[in-house]
Write a protein that holds these residues in place. Structure first.
Motif, mmCIF file in Angstrom:
data_model
loop_
_atom_site.group_PDB
_atom_site.id
_atom_site.type_symbol
_atom_site.label_atom_id
_atom_site.label_comp_id
_atom_site.label_asym_id
_atom_site.label_seq_id
_atom_site.Cartn_x
_atom_site.Cartn_y
_atom_site.Cartn_z
ATOM 1 N N PRO A 186 -5.250 -18.342 1.188
ATOM 2 C CA PRO A 186 -4.923 -18.413 2.610
ATOM 3 C C PRO A 186 -3.568 -19.226 3.497
ATOM 4 O O PRO A 186 -2.948 -17.670 4.002
ATOM 5 C CB PRO A 186 -5.628 -17.405 2.654
ATOM 6 C CG PRO A 186 -7.068 -17.926 1.993
ATOM 7 C CD PRO A 186 -6.900 -18.629 1.070
ATOM 8 N N SER A 197 -2.129 -8.756 5.505
ATOM 9 C CA SER A 197 -3.674 -10.384 5.370
ATOM 10 C C SER A 197 -3.718 -11.246 4.466
ATOM 11 O O SER A 197 -3.363 -11.589 3.654
ATOM 12 C CB SER A 197 -4.509 -8.785 5.494
ATOM 13 O OG SER A 197 -4.056 -7.869 3.897
ATOM 14 N N HIS A 223 -5.500 -13.248 1.936
ATOM 15 C CA HIS A 223 -5.354 -13.164 0.313
ATOM 16 C C HIS A 223 -5.724 -14.819 -0.134
ATOM 17 O O HIS A 223 -4.319 -15.260 0.391
ATOM 18 C CB HIS A 223 -4.534 -12.237 0.043
ATOM 19 C CG HIS A 223 -3.468 -12.469 0.276
ATOM 20 N ND1 HIS A 223 -2.481 -11.775 1.472
ATOM 21 C CD2 HIS A 223 -2.295 -12.557 -0.770
ATOM 22 C CE1 HIS A 223 -1.284 -12.352 1.261
ATOM 23 N NE2 HIS A 223 -1.112 -13.030 -0.196
ATOM 24 N N TRP A 224 -5.704 -15.215 -0.918
ATOM 25 C CA TRP A 224 -5.635 -15.606 -2.474
ATOM 26 C C TRP A 224 -4.436 -15.339 -3.834
ATOM 27 O O TRP A 224 -4.413 -14.008 -3.905
ATOM 28 C CB TRP A 224 -6.535 -16.469 -2.542
ATOM 29 C CG TRP A 224 -7.954 -17.314 -2.599
ATOM 30 C CD1 TRP A 224 -8.284 -17.221 -1.145
ATOM 31 C CD2 TRP A 224 -7.888 -18.758 -2.491
ATOM 32 N NE1 TRP A 224 -9.679 -17.640 -0.489
ATOM 33 C CE2 TRP A 224 -9.209 -18.559 -1.697
ATOM 34 C CE3 TRP A 224 -7.198 -19.710 -3.216
ATOM 35 C CZ2 TRP A 224 -9.149 -20.363 -1.081
ATOM 36 C CZ3 TRP A 224 -7.718 -20.903 -3.724
ATOM 37 C CH2 TRP A 224 -8.777 -21.501 -2.182
ATOM 38 N N TYR A 225 -3.429 -15.788 -3.859
ATOM 39 C CA TYR A 225 -2.276 -15.454 -4.428
ATOM 40 C C TYR A 225 -2.454 -16.484 -5.698
ATOM 41 O O TYR A 225 -2.360 -17.387 -5.926
ATOM 42 C CB TYR A 225 -0.918 -15.953 -3.751
ATOM 43 C CG TYR A 225 0.022 -15.574 -4.051
ATOM 44 C CD1 TYR A 225 0.311 -14.328 -4.877
ATOM 45 C CD2 TYR A 225 1.135 -16.662 -5.045
ATOM 46 C CE1 TYR A 225 1.861 -14.166 -5.435
ATOM 47 C CE2 TYR A 225 1.830 -16.599 -5.447
ATOM 48 C CZ TYR A 225 2.179 -14.988 -6.049
ATOM 49 O OH TYR A 225 3.669 -14.799 -6.519
ATOM 50 N N GLN A 261 -13.039 -12.200 0.180
ATOM 51 C CA GLN A 261 -12.126 -12.116 0.318
ATOM 52 C C GLN A 261 -11.038 -11.282 -0.804
ATOM 53 O O GLN A 261 -11.420 -11.675 -1.727
ATOM 54 C CB GLN A 261 -11.866 -13.921 0.479
ATOM 55 C CG GLN A 261 -12.061 -14.969 1.005
ATOM 56 C CD GLN A 261 -11.247 -16.027 1.181
ATOM 57 O OE1 GLN A 261 -10.158 -16.521 1.304
ATOM 58 N NE2 GLN A 261 -12.599 -17.118 2.102
ATOM 59 N N SER A 262 -9.747 -11.301 -0.256
ATOM 60 C CA SER A 262 -8.644 -10.598 -1.543
ATOM 61 C C SER A 262 -7.843 -11.851 -2.223
ATOM 62 O O SER A 262 -7.818 -12.666 -1.885
ATOM 63 C CB SER A 262 -8.281 -9.521 -0.562
ATOM 64 O OG SER A 262 -9.151 -8.869 0.534
ATOM 65 N N ALA A 263 -7.851 -11.213 -3.060
ATOM 66 C CA ALA A 263 -6.426 -11.611 -4.310
ATOM 67 C C ALA A 263 -5.367 -10.861 -4.737
ATOM 68 O O ALA A 263 -5.508 -9.761 -4.410
ATOM 69 C CB ALA A 263 -7.447 -11.589 -5.608
ATOM 70 N N TYR A 264 -4.106 -11.159 -5.067
ATOM 71 C CA TYR A 264 -2.470 -10.574 -4.771
ATOM 72 C C TYR A 264 -2.332 -11.514 -5.330
ATOM 73 O O TYR A 264 -2.830 -12.363 -5.345
ATOM 74 C CB TYR A 264 -2.189 -10.670 -3.793
ATOM 75 C CG TYR A 264 -1.317 -10.094 -3.606
ATOM 76 C CD1 TYR A 264 -0.703 -8.650 -3.582
ATOM 77 C CD2 TYR A 264 0.374 -10.267 -3.862
ATOM 78 C CE1 TYR A 264 0.486 -8.619 -4.205
ATOM 79 C CE2 TYR A 264 1.505 -10.329 -3.812
ATOM 80 C CZ TYR A 264 1.874 -8.923 -4.415
ATOM 81 O OH TYR A 264 3.088 -8.503 -4.277
ATOM 82 N N LEU A 308 -3.336 -5.911 -6.279
ATOM 83 C CA LEU A 308 -4.708 -6.410 -4.610
ATOM 84 C C LEU A 308 -5.559 -6.493 -5.213
ATOM 85 O O LEU A 308 -5.531 -5.047 -5.470
ATOM 86 C CB LEU A 308 -3.231 -5.796 -3.613
ATOM 87 C CG LEU A 308 -4.513 -6.320 -2.478
ATOM 88 C CD1 LEU A 308 -4.033 -7.199 -2.273
ATOM 89 C CD2 LEU A 308 -4.207 -5.097 -1.530
ATOM 90 N N HIS A 319 -9.396 -5.658 -3.457
ATOM 91 C CA HIS A 319 -10.592 -6.436 -2.373
ATOM 92 C C HIS A 319 -11.877 -6.901 -3.296
ATOM 93 O O HIS A 319 -11.962 -6.568 -4.170
ATOM 94 C CB HIS A 319 -10.493 -5.058 -1.464
ATOM 95 C CG HIS A 319 -9.546 -5.155 -1.460
ATOM 96 N ND1 HIS A 319 -8.768 -4.836 -0.352
ATOM 97 C CD2 HIS A 319 -8.459 -3.425 -2.051
ATOM 98 C CE1 HIS A 319 -7.635 -4.208 0.243
ATOM 99 N NE2 HIS A 319 -8.190 -3.331 -0.710
#
Length: 207
Positions: free
Chosen positions: A82, A125, A127-129, A161-164, A199, A201
């Motif tokens: 992030p 927001s 996020h891990w990419y 944590q979210s990812a994108y 994305l 969640h």
């Protein structure tokens, strides 16, 4: 069939990991816009990925490797953390020799412009990419890509944590949807390609 293991890369693994990604992305439409020379694209992509791995995910997140029973690398998943945007320019400058070999001096502004354009499409927001995930030709059909992705996604779920990611093809988007990613928006302005921002969640796993 030998068991596949997933482990984080060490610095000495980066050249081999870059070679795997160069093979996997040789025909990718987004990478073709960055490295348009067909004849030497794989060699140039290997330099590009080596520089990107060292300047990005290896320092700020994780480079996950799928290994065969003999230790050879079958697949690579590249996750930037992030906070990866902080200090990114300095890290990129430190890998300049790789980028010059990949792109030439004239190609660097084009690549920086495209990467900056993609970055502006990312969520605000935290996020891990997922920068890249790729497998070797001999590993296709063995579920290597799915194993690589689910390993880190399970960890992200535990951390809430979210990812994108950006997906270049409809086939890949079907895989990502099965893993819980949702389409956010198509990304315009990429020559020869129309990637989709996706994305995910965190998922609550029930016992």
């Amino acid at each position: 069939m030998p068991e596949i293991t997933i482990t984080p890369a060490r610095r000495g693994d980066l050249p081999a990991a870059a070679d795997v990604l160069a093979e996997a992305f040789e025909a990718d439409p987004v990478l073709a816009a960055i490295v348009p020379t067909p004849g030497r694209r794989r060699t140039r992509l290997a330099h590009l990925f080596h520089g990107m791995l060292a300047a990005g995910a290896f320092t700020t997140g994780t480079v996950d490797l799928a290994r065969d029973g003999d230790g050879s690398i079958l697949g690579v998943a590249v996750w930037e953390g992030p906070d990866a945007r902080h200090g990114a320019l300095g890290r990129l400058v430190g890998q300049a020799p790789h980028f010059v070999r990949a792109l030439g001096w004239r190609g660097i502004p084009r690549a920086l412009s495209l990467f900056s354009h993609l970055e502006r499409q990312r969520p605000d927001s935290p996020h891990w990419y997922l920068a890249e995930v790729g497998v070797t030709a001999r590993a296709r059909g063995r579920g290597v890509g799915g194993r690589l992705l689910s390993t880190h996604l399970d960890a992200l779920d535990a951390m809430r944590q979210s990812a994108y990611l950006e997906s270049s093809t409809p086939v890949n988007r079907r895989l990502y949807r099965r893993l819980g990613f949702e389409e956010v928006r198509p990304i315009t302005g990429v020559p020869g390609a129309r990637p989709m921002g996706m994305l995910r969640h965190p998922v609550t796993h029930r016992a």
